[in-house]
Design a protein around this motif. Structure first.
Motif, PDB file in Angstrom:
ATOM      1  N   GLN A 102      -3.404 -28.861  -4.253  1.00  0.00           N
ATOM      2  CA  GLN A 102      -4.856 -28.710  -4.204  1.00  0.00           C
ATOM      3  C   GLN A 102      -5.307 -27.371  -3.604  1.00  0.00           C
ATOM      4  O   GLN A 102      -6.499 -27.150  -3.417  1.00  0.00           O
ATOM      5  CB  GLN A 102      -5.460 -29.854  -3.372  1.00  0.00           C
ATOM      6  CG  GLN A 102      -5.129 -31.231  -3.908  1.00  0.00           C
ATOM      7  CD  GLN A 102      -5.576 -31.441  -5.342  1.00  0.00           C
ATOM      8  OE1 GLN A 102      -6.682 -31.079  -5.702  1.00  0.00           O
ATOM      9  NE2 GLN A 102      -4.710 -32.001  -6.170  1.00  0.00           N
ATOM     10  N   THR A 103      -4.376 -26.489  -3.322  1.00  0.00           N
ATOM     11  CA  THR A 103      -4.714 -25.224  -2.669  1.00  0.00           C
ATOM     12  C   THR A 103      -5.634 -24.358  -3.527  1.00  0.00           C
ATOM     13  O   THR A 103      -5.621 -24.438  -4.750  1.00  0.00           O
ATOM     14  CB  THR A 103      -3.436 -24.431  -2.329  1.00  0.00           C
ATOM     15  OG1 THR A 103      -3.810 -23.282  -1.552  1.00  0.00           O
ATOM     16  CG2 THR A 103      -2.719 -23.947  -3.586  1.00  0.00           C
ATOM     17  N   MET A 104      -6.411 -23.531  -2.851  1.00  0.00           N
ATOM     18  CA  MET A 104      -7.256 -22.543  -3.531  1.00  0.00           C
ATOM     19  C   MET A 104      -6.501 -21.218  -3.692  1.00  0.00           C
ATOM     20  O   MET A 104      -6.952 -20.331  -4.392  1.00  0.00           O
ATOM     21  CB  MET A 104      -8.525 -22.292  -2.704  1.00  0.00           C
ATOM     22  CG  MET A 104      -9.393 -23.512  -2.503  1.00  0.00           C
ATOM     23  SD  MET A 104     -10.371 -23.898  -3.940  1.00  0.00           S
ATOM     24  CE  MET A 104     -11.506 -22.546  -3.957  1.00  0.00           C
ATOM     25  N   MET A 105      -5.354 -21.097  -3.010  1.00  0.00           N
ATOM     26  CA  MET A 105      -4.617 -19.845  -3.012  1.00  0.00           C
ATOM     27  C   MET A 105      -3.933 -19.625  -4.354  1.00  0.00           C
ATOM     28  O   MET A 105      -3.210 -20.492  -4.852  1.00  0.00           O
ATOM     29  CB  MET A 105      -3.577 -19.851  -1.889  1.00  0.00           C
ATOM     30  CG  MET A 105      -2.853 -18.540  -1.745  1.00  0.00           C
ATOM     31  SD  MET A 105      -2.191 -18.417  -0.091  1.00  0.00           S
ATOM     32  CE  MET A 105      -1.131 -17.021  -0.290  1.00  0.00           C
ATOM     33  N   PRO A 106      -4.150 -18.450  -4.933  1.00  0.00           N
ATOM     34  CA  PRO A 106      -3.495 -18.160  -6.221  1.00  0.00           C
ATOM     35  C   PRO A 106      -1.983 -18.069  -6.063  1.00  0.00           C
ATOM     36  O   PRO A 106      -1.502 -17.627  -5.023  1.00  0.00           O
ATOM     37  CB  PRO A 106      -4.054 -16.788  -6.611  1.00  0.00           C
ATOM     38  CG  PRO A 106      -5.213 -16.535  -5.724  1.00  0.00           C
ATOM     39  CD  PRO A 106      -5.010 -17.360  -4.493  1.00  0.00           C
ATOM     40  N   PRO A 107      -1.235 -18.477  -7.072  1.00  0.00           N
ATOM     41  CA  PRO A 107       0.221 -18.326  -7.041  1.00  0.00           C
ATOM     42  C   PRO A 107       0.600 -16.876  -7.411  1.00  0.00           C
ATOM     43  O   PRO A 107       0.878 -16.562  -8.560  1.00  0.00           O
ATOM     44  CB  PRO A 107       0.706 -19.342  -8.078  1.00  0.00           C
ATOM     45  CG  PRO A 107      -0.448 -19.512  -9.007  1.00  0.00           C
ATOM     46  CD  PRO A 107      -1.687 -19.250  -8.215  1.00  0.00           C
ATOM     47  N   PHE A 108       0.566 -15.994  -6.425  1.00  0.00           N
ATOM     48  CA  PHE A 108       0.716 -14.561  -6.658  1.00  0.00           C
ATOM     49  C   PHE A 108       2.024 -14.191  -7.353  1.00  0.00           C
ATOM     50  O   PHE A 108       2.049 -13.300  -8.195  1.00  0.00           O
ATOM     51  CB  PHE A 108       0.614 -13.799  -5.336  1.00  0.00           C
ATOM     52  CG  PHE A 108      -0.781 -13.766  -4.789  1.00  0.00           C
ATOM     53  CD1 PHE A 108      -1.697 -12.855  -5.264  1.00  0.00           C
ATOM     54  CD2 PHE A 108      -1.178 -14.656  -3.808  1.00  0.00           C
ATOM     55  CE1 PHE A 108      -2.995 -12.808  -4.767  1.00  0.00           C
ATOM     56  CE2 PHE A 108      -2.466 -14.626  -3.296  1.00  0.00           C
ATOM     57  CZ  PHE A 108      -3.373 -13.705  -3.777  1.00  0.00           C
ATOM     58  N   GLY A 109       3.113 -14.860  -7.005  1.00  0.00           N
ATOM     59  CA  GLY A 109       4.393 -14.565  -7.644  1.00  0.00           C
ATOM     60  C   GLY A 109       4.531 -15.224  -8.996  1.00  0.00           C
ATOM     61  O   GLY A 109       4.898 -14.589  -9.982  1.00  0.00           O
ATOM     62  N   ARG A 113       3.766 -26.522  -2.591  1.00  0.00           N
ATOM     63  CA  ARG A 113       3.642 -27.225  -1.322  1.00  0.00           C
ATOM     64  C   ARG A 113       2.342 -28.002  -1.241  1.00  0.00           C
ATOM     65  O   ARG A 113       2.291 -29.088  -0.673  1.00  0.00           O
ATOM     66  CB  ARG A 113       3.712 -26.195  -0.185  1.00  0.00           C
ATOM     67  CG  ARG A 113       4.073 -26.744   1.158  1.00  0.00           C
ATOM     68  CD  ARG A 113       4.281 -25.624   2.139  1.00  0.00           C
ATOM     69  NE  ARG A 113       2.991 -25.057   2.512  1.00  0.00           N
ATOM     70  CZ  ARG A 113       2.691 -24.612   3.710  1.00  0.00           C
ATOM     71  NH1 ARG A 113       3.592 -24.620   4.650  1.00  0.00           N
ATOM     72  NH2 ARG A 113       1.497 -24.128   3.967  1.00  0.00           N
ATOM     73  N   ASN A 114       1.286 -27.428  -1.805  1.00  0.00           N
ATOM     74  CA  ASN A 114      -0.047 -28.026  -1.739  1.00  0.00           C
ATOM     75  C   ASN A 114      -0.727 -27.870  -3.102  1.00  0.00           C
ATOM     76  O   ASN A 114      -1.357 -26.855  -3.366  1.00  0.00           O
ATOM     77  CB  ASN A 114      -0.872 -27.354  -0.644  1.00  0.00           C
ATOM     78  CG  ASN A 114      -2.295 -27.874  -0.592  1.00  0.00           C
ATOM     79  OD1 ASN A 114      -2.665 -28.809  -1.291  1.00  0.00           O
ATOM     80  ND2 ASN A 114      -3.108 -27.244   0.232  1.00  0.00           N
TER      81      ASN A 114
END
Length: 118
Positions: free
Chosen positions: A91-98, A88-89
């Motif tokens: 540039q996100t800082m959120m790790p792709p946990f799945g 979705r983004n």
């Protein structure tokens, strides 16, 4: 022996489709497990980036996690964000946990159950 894999999330979905709802004890159990994972600094690690009610030493990189059910009434959107927000983004800082197998589908479902209580 069945040919289908035994995945709790899949079994829960099938039970819902068959008209069987989760008992209150089962629902509370998944919320409790989700809270444990979200606060676990070695697993979900949500507090590294997010402020959450009940969390100690939260980060401020990500948005505060509150009113989640109102923000994401369709739990599949929240599940997708946790699974791989880069879709979705980019540039996100959120790790792709799945995608990176940091969390299983069952663990992500439990975290979503917990987040929807905030």
């Amino acid at each position: 022996m069945t040919a289908f894999p035994r995945k709790p999330a899949l079994l829960a979905a099938l039970a819902l489709l068959a008209g069987a709802a989760m008992t209150p004890a089962e629902a509370q159990s998944t919320v409790t497990e989700g809270r444990k994972l979200a606060f676990d600094r070695g697993k979900g690690n949500c507090l590294t980036c997010h402020v959450m009610k009940g969390g100690d030493l939260p980060g401020t990189i990500g948005p505060e996690l509150k009113d989640i059910k109102a923000k994401y009434p369709d739990r599949s959107e929240l599940t997708a964000i946790i699974f791989d927000e880069t879709k979705r983004n980019p540039q996100t800082m959120m790790p792709p946990f799945g995608r990176n197998r940091i969390l299983t589908e069952q663990e992500i479902d439990a975290i979503v159950d917990f987040l929807q209580t905030l």
